[in-house]
Design an enzyme around this catalytic site. Structure first.
Site, mmCIF file in Angstrom:
data_model
loop_
_atom_site.group_PDB
_atom_site.id
_atom_site.type_symbol
_atom_site.label_atom_id
_atom_site.label_comp_id
_atom_site.label_asym_id
_atom_site.label_seq_id
_atom_site.Cartn_x
_atom_site.Cartn_y
_atom_site.Cartn_z
ATOM 1 N N CYS A 212 43.163 9.643 15.866
ATOM 2 C CA CYS A 212 44.340 10.467 16.210
ATOM 3 C C CYS A 212 43.927 11.874 16.664
ATOM 4 O O CYS A 212 44.766 12.656 17.102
ATOM 5 C CB CYS A 212 45.333 10.512 15.047
ATOM 6 S SG CYS A 212 46.432 9.079 15.040
ATOM 7 N N HIS B 164 46.774 10.061 22.828
ATOM 8 C CA HIS B 164 46.887 8.597 22.779
ATOM 9 C C HIS B 164 48.325 8.290 22.421
ATOM 10 O O HIS B 164 49.050 9.150 21.907
ATOM 11 C CB HIS B 164 45.920 8.011 21.736
ATOM 12 C CG HIS B 164 46.216 8.500 20.371
ATOM 13 N ND1 HIS B 164 45.730 9.704 19.905
ATOM 14 C CD2 HIS B 164 46.993 8.007 19.386
ATOM 15 C CE1 HIS B 164 46.200 9.907 18.691
ATOM 16 N NE2 HIS B 164 46.966 8.899 18.355
ATOM 17 N N ASP C 80 61.190 9.660 23.971
ATOM 18 C CA ASP C 80 60.580 8.512 24.649
ATOM 19 C C ASP C 80 59.767 8.943 25.871
ATOM 20 O O ASP C 80 60.242 9.729 26.699
ATOM 21 C CB ASP C 80 61.665 7.512 25.067
ATOM 22 C CG ASP C 80 61.066 6.183 25.510
ATOM 23 O OD1 ASP C 80 60.033 5.763 24.958
ATOM 24 O OD2 ASP C 80 61.645 5.565 26.431
ATOM 25 N N HIS C 81 58.545 8.429 25.956
ATOM 26 C CA HIS C 81 57.615 8.735 27.057
ATOM 27 C C HIS C 81 57.276 10.218 27.143
ATOM 28 O O HIS C 81 57.025 10.743 28.236
ATOM 29 C CB HIS C 81 58.132 8.192 28.399
ATOM 30 C CG HIS C 81 57.992 6.709 28.510
ATOM 31 N ND1 HIS C 81 58.757 5.853 27.767
ATOM 32 C CD2 HIS C 81 57.169 5.933 29.248
ATOM 33 C CE1 HIS C 81 58.398 4.608 28.046
ATOM 34 N NE2 HIS C 81 57.433 4.622 28.935
ATOM 35 N N HIS D 7 50.419 11.662 21.330
ATOM 36 C CA HIS D 7 50.145 12.848 20.519
ATOM 37 C C HIS D 7 48.650 13.025 20.302
ATOM 38 O O HIS D 7 47.840 12.179 20.664
ATOM 39 C CB HIS D 7 50.907 12.801 19.172
ATOM 40 C CG HIS D 7 50.323 11.903 18.138
ATOM 41 N ND1 HIS D 7 50.694 11.940 16.822
ATOM 42 C CD2 HIS D 7 49.385 10.931 18.211
ATOM 43 C CE1 HIS D 7 50.022 11.047 16.133
ATOM 44 N NE2 HIS D 7 49.224 10.417 16.949
ATOM 45 N N GLU E 255 54.746 4.360 12.668
ATOM 46 C CA GLU E 255 53.817 4.775 13.727
ATOM 47 C C GLU E 255 53.009 3.566 14.213
ATOM 48 O O GLU E 255 52.645 3.465 15.383
ATOM 49 C CB GLU E 255 52.879 5.866 13.212
ATOM 50 C CG GLU E 255 52.005 6.463 14.309
ATOM 51 C CD GLU E 255 51.029 7.480 13.777
ATOM 52 O OE1 GLU E 255 51.225 8.675 14.062
ATOM 53 O OE2 GLU E 255 50.078 7.101 13.066
ATOM 54 N N HIS F 171 51.634 5.965 20.756
ATOM 55 C CA HIS F 171 52.099 5.083 19.681
ATOM 56 C C HIS F 171 53.434 4.478 20.088
ATOM 57 O O HIS F 171 54.225 5.107 20.797
ATOM 58 C CB HIS F 171 52.299 5.863 18.381
ATOM 59 C CG HIS F 171 51.025 6.262 17.723
ATOM 60 N ND1 HIS F 171 50.202 5.369 17.075
ATOM 61 C CD2 HIS F 171 50.412 7.465 17.616
ATOM 62 C CE1 HIS F 171 49.152 6.011 16.590
ATOM 63 N NE2 HIS F 171 49.250 7.283 16.908
HETATM 64 NI NI NI Z 1 47.957 8.827 16.483
#
Ligand code: NI
Length: 136
Positions: A34, A40, A80-81, A15, A125, A42
């Site tokens: 972020c 990037h 996911d992914h 995100h 997160e 998580h």
């Molecule tokens: Ni983040």
């Protein structure tokens, strides 16, 4: 007998937190890492809590195998992914924060689970930062 059962799950997603109304400088100041322009990832950990009355016929509150399947199909397969900003319609005009993601997961699962059960979601997160919905 009223009791709670829990199921944990995991997914990875990318995100970027960014407010288009703000300058790049303010975005960096507020969102820090972020706000990194090229996204990037998580490693999200999820905990689903169901509360209600035990079924006297089975001794279960709810079959956790069935819950695992619902979480896999409706949550893991969806997130996911994925890049939450680019791949999810729900985050087209909304920041993919843990708060909004947690609420979205609750909404998705709420539609799958009978109203006779209370449902609560915790979403990590990072190992140290997590959110819960509904608020306690
Ligand atoms: Ni983040």
């Amino acid at each position: 007998m009223r009791i709670s059962v829990f199921r944990r799950a995991h997914f990875n997603a990318a995100h970027r937190l960014h407010n288009k109304q703000w300058s790049d400088e303010k975005n960096r100041e507020v969102f820090g890492l972020c706000n990194s322009p090229n996204f990037h990832g998580h490693n999200y950990d999820l905990e689903v809590k169901m509360t209600g009355e035990v079924d006297p016929e089975t001794g279960y509150l709810f079959d956790l195998g069935v819950l695992a399947k619902i979480i896999k199909e409706k949550v893991e397969n969806k997130f996911d992914h994925k890049n939450l900003n680019l791949d999810l319609e729900e985050f087209k005009d909304k920041n993919p924060t843990t708060e909004y993601l947690c609420h979205l997961i609750w909404t998705i699962l709420r539609a799958e689970i009978d109203d006779k059960y209370d449902l609560a979601i915790k979403l990590w997160e990072t190992p140290r930062n997590y959110v819960e919905y509904p608020a306690s």
